[in-house]
Design a protein around this motif. Structure first.
Motif, PDB file in Angstrom:
ATOM      1  N   ALA A   4       0.830  -1.199   0.000  1.00  0.00           N
ATOM      2  CA  ALA A   4       0.000   0.000   0.000  1.00  0.00           C
ATOM      3  C   ALA A   4       0.870   1.257   0.000  1.00  0.00           C
ATOM      4  CB  ALA A   4      -0.928   0.004   1.210  1.00  0.00           C
ATOM      5  N   VAL A   5       1.936   1.245   0.783  1.00  0.00           N
ATOM      6  CA  VAL A   5       2.852   2.390   0.821  1.00  0.00           C
ATOM      7  C   VAL A   5       3.486   2.601  -0.543  1.00  0.00           C
ATOM      8  CG1 VAL A   5       5.024   3.238   1.771  1.00  0.00           C
ATOM      9  CG2 VAL A   5       3.319   2.226   3.292  1.00  0.00           C
ATOM     10  N   ALA A   6       3.989   1.516  -1.134  1.00  0.00           N
ATOM     11  CA  ALA A   6       4.646   1.625  -2.441  1.00  0.00           C
ATOM     12  C   ALA A   6       3.686   2.161  -3.500  1.00  0.00           C
ATOM     13  CB  ALA A   6       5.210   0.273  -2.859  1.00  0.00           C
ATOM     14  N   ALA A   7       2.436   1.708  -3.468  1.00  0.00           N
ATOM     15  CA  ALA A   7       1.454   2.165  -4.448  1.00  0.00           C
ATOM     16  C   ALA A   7       1.167   3.658  -4.287  1.00  0.00           C
ATOM     17  CB  ALA A   7       0.166   1.364  -4.307  1.00  0.00           C
ATOM     18  N   GLU A   8       1.065   4.125  -3.052  1.00  0.00           N
ATOM     19  CA  GLU A   8       0.797   5.546  -2.824  1.00  0.00           C
ATOM     20  C   GLU A   8       1.999   6.402  -3.228  1.00  0.00           C
ATOM     21  OE1 GLU A   8      -1.183   9.035  -1.856  1.00  0.00           O
ATOM     22  OE2 GLU A   8      -1.985   7.006  -2.100  1.00  0.00           O
ATOM     23  N   VAL A   9       3.191   5.942  -2.914  1.00  0.00           N
ATOM     24  CA  VAL A   9       4.395   6.678  -3.311  1.00  0.00           C
ATOM     25  C   VAL A   9       4.479   6.764  -4.837  1.00  0.00           C
ATOM     26  CG1 VAL A   9       6.920   6.643  -3.307  1.00  0.00           C
ATOM     27  CG2 VAL A   9       5.656   6.188  -1.188  1.00  0.00           C
ATOM     28  N   GLU A  10       4.200   5.654  -5.507  1.00  0.00           N
ATOM     29  CA  GLU A  10       4.205   5.653  -6.977  1.00  0.00           C
ATOM     30  C   GLU A  10       3.180   6.640  -7.523  1.00  0.00           C
ATOM     31  OE1 GLU A  10       5.835   3.903  -9.536  1.00  0.00           O
ATOM     32  OE2 GLU A  10       7.321   3.428  -7.999  1.00  0.00           O
ATOM     33  N   ALA A  11       1.995   6.658  -6.933  1.00  0.00           N
ATOM     34  CA  ALA A  11       0.947   7.559  -7.398  1.00  0.00           C
ATOM     35  C   ALA A  11       1.351   9.020  -7.221  1.00  0.00           C
ATOM     36  CB  ALA A  11      -0.354   7.267  -6.649  1.00  0.00           C
ATOM     37  N   GLN A  12       2.042   9.322  -6.134  1.00  0.00           N
ATOM     38  CA  GLN A  12       2.464  10.706  -5.903  1.00  0.00           C
ATOM     39  C   GLN A  12       3.596  11.110  -6.844  1.00  0.00           C
ATOM     40  OE1 GLN A  12       2.830  11.815  -1.732  1.00  0.00           O
ATOM     41  NE2 GLN A  12       1.047  10.572  -1.188  1.00  0.00           N
ATOM     42  N   PHE A  13       4.498  10.204  -7.158  1.00  0.00           N
ATOM     43  CA  PHE A  13       5.505  10.485  -8.182  1.00  0.00           C
ATOM     44  C   PHE A  13       4.828  10.741  -9.530  1.00  0.00           C
ATOM     45  CE2 PHE A  13       8.917   9.101  -5.411  1.00  0.00           C
ATOM     46  CZ  PHE A  13      10.050   9.710  -5.935  1.00  0.00           C
ATOM     47  N   ALA A  14       3.844   9.911  -9.871  1.00  0.00           N
ATOM     48  CA  ALA A  14       3.136  10.075 -11.149  1.00  0.00           C
ATOM     49  C   ALA A  14       2.385  11.400 -11.192  1.00  0.00           C
ATOM     50  CB  ALA A  14       2.170   8.912 -11.367  1.00  0.00           C
ATOM     51  N   ALA A  15       1.775  11.805 -10.074  1.00  0.00           N
ATOM     52  CA  ALA A  15       1.049  13.070 -10.032  1.00  0.00           C
ATOM     53  C   ALA A  15       2.004  14.250 -10.224  1.00  0.00           C
ATOM     54  CB  ALA A  15       0.302  13.201  -8.707  1.00  0.00           C
ATOM     55  N   PHE A  16       3.181  14.154  -9.634  1.00  0.00           N
ATOM     56  CA  PHE A  16       4.180  15.218  -9.819  1.00  0.00           C
ATOM     57  C   PHE A  16       4.595  15.291 -11.287  1.00  0.00           C
ATOM     58  CE2 PHE A  16       8.214  17.301  -9.996  1.00  0.00           C
ATOM     59  CZ  PHE A  16       8.242  18.185  -8.934  1.00  0.00           C
ATOM     60  N   GLN A  17       4.877  14.141 -11.878  1.00  0.00           N
ATOM     61  CA  GLN A  17       5.288  14.094 -13.280  1.00  0.00           C
ATOM     62  C   GLN A  17       4.199  14.678 -14.180  1.00  0.00           C
ATOM     63  OE1 GLN A  17       8.305  12.727 -14.676  1.00  0.00           O
ATOM     64  NE2 GLN A  17       7.545  13.594 -16.600  1.00  0.00           N
ATOM     65  N   ASP A  47      11.436  14.390  -0.409  1.00  0.00           N
ATOM     66  CA  ASP A  47      11.423  14.332   1.050  1.00  0.00           C
ATOM     67  C   ASP A  47      10.036  13.894   1.491  1.00  0.00           C
ATOM     68  OD1 ASP A  47       9.808  16.722   1.010  1.00  0.00           O
ATOM     69  OD2 ASP A  47      11.640  17.904   0.842  1.00  0.00           O
ATOM     70  N   GLY A  48       9.689  14.098   2.751  1.00  0.00           N
ATOM     71  CA  GLY A  48       8.406  13.602   3.223  1.00  0.00           C
ATOM     72  C   GLY A  48       7.724  14.539   4.206  1.00  0.00           C
ATOM     73  N   HIS A  49       6.418  14.650   4.100  1.00  0.00           N
ATOM     74  CA  HIS A  49       5.629  15.402   5.068  1.00  0.00           C
ATOM     75  C   HIS A  49       5.772  14.742   6.435  1.00  0.00           C
ATOM     76  CE1 HIS A  49       2.540  18.017   6.511  1.00  0.00           C
ATOM     77  NE2 HIS A  49       1.665  17.046   6.735  1.00  0.00           N
ATOM     78  N   VAL A 101      11.801   8.763   5.940  1.00  0.00           N
ATOM     79  CA  VAL A 101      12.954   8.069   6.528  1.00  0.00           C
ATOM     80  C   VAL A 101      12.537   6.867   7.373  1.00  0.00           C
ATOM     81  CG1 VAL A 101      14.298  10.197   6.544  1.00  0.00           C
ATOM     82  CG2 VAL A 101      13.073   9.515   8.628  1.00  0.00           C
ATOM     83  N   LEU A 102      11.244   6.655   7.566  1.00  0.00           N
ATOM     84  CA  LEU A 102      10.777   5.581   8.446  1.00  0.00           C
ATOM     85  C   LEU A 102      10.921   4.214   7.777  1.00  0.00           C
ATOM     86  CD1 LEU A 102       7.493   7.181   9.845  1.00  0.00           C
ATOM     87  CD2 LEU A 102       9.736   7.032  10.960  1.00  0.00           C
ATOM     88  N   PRO A 103      11.046   3.152   8.574  1.00  0.00           N
ATOM     89  CA  PRO A 103      11.067   1.805   7.994  1.00  0.00           C
ATOM     90  C   PRO A 103       9.851   1.573   7.105  1.00  0.00           C
ATOM     91  CG  PRO A 103      11.578   1.719  10.343  1.00  0.00           C
ATOM     92  CD  PRO A 103      11.144   3.128  10.048  1.00  0.00           C
ATOM     93  N   VAL A 104       9.983   0.759   6.125  1.00  0.00           N
ATOM     94  CA  VAL A 104       8.958   0.440   5.122  1.00  0.00           C
ATOM     95  C   VAL A 104       8.793   1.610   4.150  1.00  0.00           C
ATOM     96  CG1 VAL A 104       6.601  -0.365   4.656  1.00  0.00           C
ATOM     97  CG2 VAL A 104       7.755  -1.056   6.774  1.00  0.00           C
ATOM     98  N   VAL A 105       8.496   2.796   4.666  1.00  0.00           N
ATOM     99  CA  VAL A 105       8.364   3.968   3.802  1.00  0.00           C
ATOM    100  C   VAL A 105       9.707   4.272   3.136  1.00  0.00           C
ATOM    101  CG1 VAL A 105       7.751   6.404   3.684  1.00  0.00           C
ATOM    102  CG2 VAL A 105       6.546   4.896   5.280  1.00  0.00           C
ATOM    103  N   ARG A 106      10.772   4.215   3.894  1.00  0.00           N
ATOM    104  CA  ARG A 106      12.117   4.482   3.361  1.00  0.00           C
ATOM    105  C   ARG A 106      12.407   3.616   2.146  1.00  0.00           C
ATOM    106  NH1 ARG A 106      17.577   4.204   7.024  1.00  0.00           N
ATOM    107  NH2 ARG A 106      16.253   5.552   8.288  1.00  0.00           N
ATOM    108  N   THR A 107      12.110   2.347   2.249  1.00  0.00           N
ATOM    109  CA  THR A 107      12.379   1.418   1.147  1.00  0.00           C
ATOM    110  C   THR A 107      11.624   1.828  -0.105  1.00  0.00           C
ATOM    111  OG1 THR A 107      12.745  -0.390   2.705  1.00  0.00           O
ATOM    112  CG2 THR A 107      12.238  -0.997   0.435  1.00  0.00           C
ATOM    113  N   ALA A 108      10.342   2.179   0.056  1.00  0.00           N
ATOM    114  CA  ALA A 108       9.515   2.561  -1.083  1.00  0.00           C
ATOM    115  C   ALA A 108       9.984   3.868  -1.706  1.00  0.00           C
ATOM    116  CB  ALA A 108       8.053   2.673  -0.651  1.00  0.00           C
ATOM    117  N   VAL A 109      10.332   4.836  -0.872  1.00  0.00           N
ATOM    118  CA  VAL A 109      10.744   6.147  -1.384  1.00  0.00           C
ATOM    119  C   VAL A 109      12.076   6.063  -2.112  1.00  0.00           C
ATOM    120  CG1 VAL A 109      11.495   8.450  -0.686  1.00  0.00           C
ATOM    121  CG2 VAL A 109       9.396   7.486   0.271  1.00  0.00           C
ATOM    122  N   ILE A 110      13.029   5.352  -1.547  1.00  0.00           N
ATOM    123  CA  ILE A 110      14.328   5.226  -2.206  1.00  0.00           C
ATOM    124  C   ILE A 110      14.184   4.487  -3.532  1.00  0.00           C
ATOM    125  CG2 ILE A 110      16.576   4.076  -2.041  1.00  0.00           C
ATOM    126  CD1 ILE A 110      16.646   4.835   0.904  1.00  0.00           C
TER     127      ILE A 110
END
Length: 282
Positions: free
Chosen positions: A103-116, A127-129, A134-143
């Motif tokens: 779910a985190v990865a899907a939301e991060v992908e959607a936000q990258f797509a919205a920016f593009q 960065d992150g709100h 930088v948090l576990p799980v989120v960090r992996t998806a963002v990087i």
């Protein structure tokens, strides 16, 4: 003169905040801003920001948003109310590794797509709100998403520069603790980060922001980043975020006559630093 990134967070959270940040960008009072992509009206806001940033060299980045009283772009991150989780809930889930990685990865992908879609290009930084990136799980998806979609972007490392800590600074130290190993993880993916961080303080207190800003700028090294939250308060902001009056305070200082004196006293140039791109990011 050391080169420092002075970055305004939360662009697009409301028209009043966006207009204030765009004005500061256009006047070269700041040299970066991070954009939230979860609200309607991003297209016009993006065009206004691009117009303001023309010929300034400002860094325009993605502010990954996984917390707050507003709806995500994907269903997986939404609570039953339809809103994103509050920070304490997300933090507990991340630290206990119970956060849904897909779910985190899907939301991060959607936000990258919205920016593009809004800007027609990848973000210059990520960065992150509330520093959730930088948090576990989120960090992996963002990087991973940054390496795929914006390999030349820099990631925000929120490890505080020692000189930028404000007294005991429990808030700054706690944020830094969550960021442990973040720069190393980014480098393993071929990504770069800023070199030191400042700007965390208790927004609810009665602070002399001009003095705080000077302290943060003086305390970060060359290549460091200082976050700010300027804005003008309007009804959408009041409905979406508890941080209101202090945004006006910060905006007043950043656009005021003491701004140049603050930068000069800190020995700071608002020229974006060369953070040293790795071969993988070149």
């Amino acid at each position: 003169m050391k080169r420092v990134i002075l970055c305004a967070d939360d662009y697009a959270i409301s028209p009043g905040v966006s207009e204030a940040i765009a004005a500061l960008i256009a006047d070269r009072r700041i040299n970066a801003t991070s954009v939230m992509t979860v609200f309607d009206g991003l297209g016009p806001a993006a065009r206004a920001l691009d117009d303001a940033a023309a010929d300034t060299g400002a860094s325009i980045g993605l502010h990954v948003t996984l917390t707050g009283a507003f709806a995500p772009l994907t269903a997986g991150m939404a609570k039953p109310s339809g809103a994103l989780p509050a920070l304490p809930r997300l933090l507990l889930s991340a630290l206990s590794r119970r956060l849904d990685a897909k779910a985190v990865a899907a939301e991060v992908e959607a936000q990258f797509a919205a920016f593009q879609d809004a800007f027609g290009r990848p973000p210059d930084h990520v960065d992150g709100h509330q520093h959730v990136h930088v948090l576990p799980v989120v960090r992996t998806a963002v990087i991973a998403a940054t390496a795929r979609h914006a390999p030349r972007a820099f990631l925000r490392d929120v490890t505080p520069a020692r000189g930028a800590l404000n007294g005991l600074d429990i808030k700054g130290r706690l944020i830094g603790a969550f960021s442990t190993g973040f720069a190393r993880d980014a480098a393993r993916a071929g990504l770069v980060t800023n070199r030191g961080f400042g700007g965390a303080y208790d927004f609810s207190g009665d602070h002399d922001f001009a003095t705080l800003l000077g302290h943060f700028l003086a305390g970060v090294p060359d290549g460091g980043l200082v976050m700010v939250h300027p804005g003008r308060v309007d009804d959408p902001l009041v409905a979406r975020d508890p941080l209101t009056h202090q945004r006006e305070v910060e905006y007043s200082v950043l656009r005021g006559p003491q701004w140049r004196e603050i930068l000069d006293a800190a020995g700071v140039s608002l020229a974006l630093p060369d953070l040293g791109r790795t071969k993988a990011a070149a």
